[in-house]
Design a protein around this motif. Structure first.
Motif, PDB file in Angstrom:
ATOM      1  N   THR A  12      22.243   5.564   5.579  1.00 31.24           N
ATOM      2  CA  THR A  12      22.617   6.911   5.992  1.00 31.24           C
ATOM      3  C   THR A  12      21.462   7.544   6.736  1.00 31.24           C
ATOM      4  OG1 THR A  12      23.906   7.091   3.954  1.00 31.24           O
ATOM      5  CG2 THR A  12      23.442   9.148   5.153  1.00 31.24           C
ATOM      6  N   LEU A  13      21.721   8.001   7.963  1.00 31.50           N
ATOM      7  CA  LEU A  13      20.686   8.673   8.742  1.00 31.50           C
ATOM      8  C   LEU A  13      20.837  10.175   8.583  1.00 31.50           C
ATOM      9  CD1 LEU A  13      20.687   6.585  12.039  1.00 31.50           C
ATOM     10  CD2 LEU A  13      19.253   6.310  10.013  1.00 31.50           C
ATOM     11  N   LEU A  14      19.712  10.846   8.360  1.00 35.69           N
ATOM     12  CA  LEU A  14      19.685  12.296   8.229  1.00 35.69           C
ATOM     13  C   LEU A  14      19.360  12.928   9.573  1.00 35.69           C
ATOM     14  CD1 LEU A  14      17.596  12.537   4.937  1.00 35.69           C
ATOM     15  CD2 LEU A  14      20.101  12.553   5.178  1.00 35.69           C
ATOM     16  N   GLY A  15      19.917  14.090   9.830  1.00 41.58           N
ATOM     17  CA  GLY A  15      19.621  14.813  11.059  1.00 41.58           C
ATOM     18  C   GLY A  15      20.682  14.594  12.109  1.00 41.58           C
ATOM     19  N   GLN A  16      20.383  15.079  13.305  1.00 38.66           N
ATOM     20  CA  GLN A  16      21.325  15.024  14.416  1.00 38.66           C
ATOM     21  C   GLN A  16      20.970  13.892  15.373  1.00 38.66           C
ATOM     22  OE1 GLN A  16      24.072  17.088  14.774  1.00 38.66           O
ATOM     23  NE2 GLN A  16      23.482  17.581  12.681  1.00 38.66           N
ATOM     24  N   GLU A  17      21.970  13.173  15.814  1.00 40.95           N
ATOM     25  CA  GLU A  17      21.762  12.139  16.815  1.00 40.95           C
ATOM     26  C   GLU A  17      21.360  12.796  18.135  1.00 40.95           C
ATOM     27  OE1 GLU A  17      24.067   8.312  18.793  1.00 40.95           O
ATOM     28  OE2 GLU A  17      25.113   9.591  17.372  1.00 40.95           O
ATOM     29  N   VAL A  18      20.367  12.228  18.790  1.00 38.56           N
ATOM     30  CA  VAL A  18      19.897  12.731  20.086  1.00 38.56           C
ATOM     31  C   VAL A  18      20.565  11.907  21.178  1.00 38.56           C
ATOM     32  CG1 VAL A  18      17.855  12.969  21.548  1.00 38.56           C
ATOM     33  CG2 VAL A  18      17.711  13.502  19.110  1.00 38.56           C
ATOM     34  N   GLY A  21      20.230  13.584  28.091  1.00 33.32           N
ATOM     35  CA  GLY A  21      20.602  14.888  28.637  1.00 33.32           C
ATOM     36  C   GLY A  21      20.279  16.039  27.705  1.00 33.32           C
ATOM     37  N   ASP A  22      20.080  15.738  26.419  1.00 32.65           N
ATOM     38  CA  ASP A  22      19.710  16.786  25.461  1.00 32.65           C
ATOM     39  C   ASP A  22      18.301  17.296  25.756  1.00 32.65           C
ATOM     40  OD1 ASP A  22      22.074  16.315  24.083  1.00 32.65           O
ATOM     41  OD2 ASP A  22      21.111  15.373  22.335  1.00 32.65           O
ATOM     42  N   THR A  23      18.046  18.527  25.374  1.00 36.98           N
ATOM     43  CA  THR A  23      16.667  19.002  25.324  1.00 36.98           C
ATOM     44  C   THR A  23      16.037  18.348  24.104  1.00 36.98           C
ATOM     45  OG1 THR A  23      17.198  21.093  26.379  1.00 36.98           O
ATOM     46  CG2 THR A  23      15.186  21.029  25.044  1.00 36.98           C
ATOM     47  N   ALA A  24      14.874  17.757  24.282  1.00 43.86           N
ATOM     48  CA  ALA A  24      14.224  17.045  23.182  1.00 43.86           C
ATOM     49  C   ALA A  24      13.878  18.016  22.057  1.00 43.86           C
ATOM     50  CB  ALA A  24      12.964  16.348  23.677  1.00 43.86           C
TER      51      ALA A  24
END
Length: 166
Positions: A12-18, A21-24
């Motif tokens: 299970t990965l925590l956080g939001q997938e990057v 095109g996203d702002t880092a």
């Protein structure tokens, strides 16, 4: 969210997938001297961020050595290797491995990077293997979440993305 396994077992990965095109996302990790390091510290440069579960393992060792070799060929690119290893262990490993062009940073304190980039493995409190390229304007231009954490990333694609980023 990226589907990742560690030695064949789903994690299970925590956080939001990057995504490209996203702002880092910003983060705060620790340098080998325990000083804080943030994304803003390298503003104006292209950043190649190499993420490894533990610097003392075979694939992580090879990945960090490979990006250290590539660093000499890249202009205006800062390469960070992020893991949850203690800063003291990273410093010792870099000294023994002759790593001098890649900056190793530790996310052990609060998983700031891991959660911001969606690579913190809940079950193991390690980071999943991944590579991100962030341009000089803080836009993500390349993302690779390695599906099996014990496999190598696509080095050539990451280096080409860093060369292409402005």
């Amino acid at each position: 969210m990226a589907s990742i396994t560690f030695k064949g077992n789903p994690v299970t990965l925590l956080g939001q997938e990057v995504k490209v095109g996203d702002t880092a996302p910003d983060f705060t990790v620790l340098a080998n001297d325990l000083s804080p390091v943030t994304l803003a510290d390298s503003k104006g440069k292209v950043r190649l961020i190499s993420v490894v579960p533990s610097i003392d393992t075979g694939v992580c060792d090879a990945q960090t050595r490979r990006f250290n070799e590539e660093a000499a060929k890249l202009d205006n690119v800062q390469i960070l290797t992020v893991s949850v290893d203690l800063p003291f262990a990273q410093k010792r490993w870099c000294a023994s491995a002759g790593i001098d062009k890649v900056q190793t940073v530790s996310d052990h304190r609060d998983l700031s990077f891991g959660e911001a980039y969606g690579v913190a493995i809940q079950e193991l409190r390690l980071l999943a293997r991944a590579v991100f390229v962030v341009d000089s304007n803080d836009k993500v231009t390349y993302v690779e979440y390695v599906s099996e954490a014990t496999d190598h990333p696509n080095y050539e694609a990451a280096v080409e993305a860093a060369k292409s980023a402005q």
